[in-house]
Design a protein around this motif. Structure first.
Motif, PDB file in Angstrom:
ATOM      1  N   LYS A   1     -24.120   4.987 -73.332  1.00 30.60           N
ATOM      2  CA  LYS A   1     -24.267   4.830 -74.786  1.00 30.60           C
ATOM      3  C   LYS A   1     -23.088   5.456 -75.531  1.00 30.60           C
ATOM      4  CE  LYS A   1     -29.272   4.433 -75.094  1.00 30.60           C
ATOM      5  NZ  LYS A   1     -30.514   5.026 -75.617  1.00 30.60           N
ATOM      6  N   HIS A   2     -22.640   6.628 -75.083  1.00 29.28           N
ATOM      7  CA  HIS A   2     -21.485   7.273 -75.724  1.00 29.28           C
ATOM      8  C   HIS A   2     -20.222   6.437 -75.523  1.00 29.28           C
ATOM      9  CE1 HIS A   2     -23.092  10.979 -77.313  1.00 29.28           C
ATOM     10  NE2 HIS A   2     -23.722  11.219 -76.176  1.00 29.28           N
ATOM     11  N   LYS A   3     -20.078   5.848 -74.342  1.00 31.60           N
ATOM     12  CA  LYS A   3     -18.909   5.014 -74.077  1.00 31.60           C
ATOM     13  C   LYS A   3     -18.893   3.801 -75.007  1.00 31.60           C
ATOM     14  CE  LYS A   3     -16.865   2.219 -70.458  1.00 31.60           C
ATOM     15  NZ  LYS A   3     -17.129   1.576 -69.174  1.00 31.60           N
ATOM     16  N   ILE A   4     -20.035   3.150 -75.166  1.00 25.75           N
ATOM     17  CA  ILE A   4     -20.130   1.985 -76.048  1.00 25.75           C
ATOM     18  C   ILE A   4     -19.819   2.383 -77.489  1.00 25.75           C
ATOM     19  CG2 ILE A   4     -21.765   0.324 -77.035  1.00 25.75           C
ATOM     20  CD1 ILE A   4     -23.063   0.216 -74.206  1.00 25.75           C
ATOM     21  N   ALA A   5     -20.350   3.531 -77.910  1.00 22.54           N
ATOM     22  CA  ALA A   5     -20.072   4.003 -79.277  1.00 22.54           C
ATOM     23  C   ALA A   5     -18.586   4.282 -79.457  1.00 22.54           C
ATOM     24  CB  ALA A   5     -20.891   5.255 -79.576  1.00 22.54           C
ATOM     25  N   GLY A   6     -17.952   4.881 -78.457  1.00 22.12           N
ATOM     26  CA  GLY A   6     -16.516   5.136 -78.533  1.00 22.12           C
ATOM     27  C   GLY A   6     -15.722   3.853 -78.683  1.00 22.12           C
ATOM     28  N   VAL A   7     -16.123   2.826 -77.954  1.00 25.72           N
ATOM     29  CA  VAL A   7     -15.452   1.520 -78.061  1.00 25.72           C
ATOM     30  C   VAL A   7     -15.616   0.945 -79.463  1.00 25.72           C
ATOM     31  CG1 VAL A   7     -15.530  -0.875 -77.261  1.00 25.72           C
ATOM     32  CG2 VAL A   7     -15.555   0.987 -75.602  1.00 25.72           C
ATOM     33  N   LYS A   8     -16.822   1.042 -80.019  1.00 30.24           N
ATOM     34  CA  LYS A   8     -17.069   0.500 -81.360  1.00 30.24           C
ATOM     35  C   LYS A   8     -16.219   1.219 -82.413  1.00 30.24           C
ATOM     36  CE  LYS A   8     -21.632  -1.336 -80.560  1.00 30.24           C
ATOM     37  NZ  LYS A   8     -23.042  -1.331 -80.920  1.00 30.24           N
ATOM     38  N   PHE A   9     -16.124   2.535 -82.315  1.00 34.23           N
ATOM     39  CA  PHE A   9     -15.302   3.258 -83.282  1.00 34.23           C
ATOM     40  C   PHE A   9     -13.821   2.963 -83.073  1.00 34.23           C
ATOM     41  CE2 PHE A   9     -19.162   5.901 -83.691  1.00 34.23           C
ATOM     42  CZ  PHE A   9     -19.333   5.757 -85.060  1.00 34.23           C
ATOM     43  N   GLY A  10     -13.422   2.709 -81.845  1.00 36.12           N
ATOM     44  CA  GLY A  10     -12.044   2.290 -81.581  1.00 36.12           C
ATOM     45  C   GLY A  10     -11.735   0.947 -82.221  1.00 36.12           C
ATOM     46  N   LEU A  11     -12.693   0.023 -82.166  1.00 39.79           N
ATOM     47  CA  LEU A  11     -12.502  -1.285 -82.803  1.00 39.79           C
ATOM     48  C   LEU A  11     -12.424  -1.151 -84.320  1.00 39.79           C
ATOM     49  CD1 LEU A  11     -14.910  -3.474 -80.629  1.00 39.79           C
ATOM     50  CD2 LEU A  11     -12.406  -3.485 -80.616  1.00 39.79           C
ATOM     51  N   LEU A  12     -13.209  -0.251 -84.882  1.00 40.03           N
ATOM     52  CA  LEU A  12     -13.128  -0.015 -86.324  1.00 40.03           C
ATOM     53  C   LEU A  12     -11.755   0.538 -86.711  1.00 40.03           C
ATOM     54  CD1 LEU A  12     -16.695   1.408 -86.993  1.00 40.03           C
ATOM     55  CD2 LEU A  12     -15.713  -0.642 -88.005  1.00 40.03           C
ATOM     56  N   LYS A  13     -11.207   1.401 -85.857  1.00 38.74           N
ATOM     57  CA  LYS A  13      -9.850   1.907 -86.105  1.00 38.74           C
ATOM     58  C   LYS A  13      -8.850   0.758 -86.129  1.00 38.74           C
ATOM     59  CE  LYS A  13      -8.271   4.812 -83.325  1.00 38.74           C
ATOM     60  NZ  LYS A  13      -8.000   5.558 -82.125  1.00 38.74           N
TER      61      LYS A  13
END
Length: 188
Positions: free
Chosen positions: A110-122
């Motif tokens: 779940k943390h990995k998926i969240a990290g990816v989502k915030f990376g895409l927002l960046k």
């Protein structure tokens, strides 16, 4: 024209840079939390396997050697070994329960998926800053980023205070523009 002054509206530019910094912190913190969860999983899992193996082999050996005594709680070496096996036989299910209850692999994912989502927002913000649009189009892009941020925050697991603190410490407030500049120069 400076690289970070590509949007005419200063308020929009500052908002995007502020979001960029926040998304960067969240991305890194979620990746750190995912790594910590994987480490904790191994920290509990490896001793669990070792302990259950020791207990399984030693308990049969103890009962084989002392078949006439149901519980070999004697003094001396065999008595100490019996105590050790008893302690390990209690520790094994406790570690197994902790590993099951804390769900480290699931939390890491779940943390990995969240990290990816915030990376895409960046990346969305980088695109907005690098390729400015009209005032109306910029507002639409900002609203889209805002919606994706809300969705990512709802789906993201909560961060531990330590992960968040360490990430914020590692990422200085004034380093956002330098980081953005380095990323945009590498993309060219």
């Amino acid at each position: 024209m400076e690289f970070y002054k590509m949007i005419d509206n200063i308020e929009q530019q500052n908002l995007l840079l502020d979001w960029y910094r926040r998304f960067r912190v969240n991305e890194k913190a979620h990746y750190k939390s995912a790594t910590a969860c994987r480490i904790f999983n191994y920290t509990l899992g490896i001793p669990l396997v070792i302990i259950t193996t020791i207990v399984a082999s030693d308990i049969f050996e103890l009962f084989r050697e002392h078949a006439e005594d149901q519980f070999p709680w004697k003094t001396g070496i065999m008595g100490m070994e019996a105590y050790l096996v008893s302690i390990l036989s209690v520790a094994a299910p406790v570690l197994a329960a902790l590993q099951t209850f804390l769900r480290f692999p699931e939390r890491a994912e779940k943390h990995k998926i969240a990290g990816v989502k915030f990376g895409l927002l960046k990346k969305d913000i980088e695109k907005c800053l690098m390729f400015p649009a009209s005032e109306d189009e910029a507002k639409k892009q900002i609203e889209k980023i805002k919606e994706h941020d809300a969705q990512a925050m709802l789906e993201a697991p909560s961060l531990g205070a330590i992960s968040l603190f360490l990430t914020r410490y590692a990422i200085k407030e004034n380093s956002t523009i330098k980081h953005f500049k380095a990323n945009t120069e590498n993309a060219e």
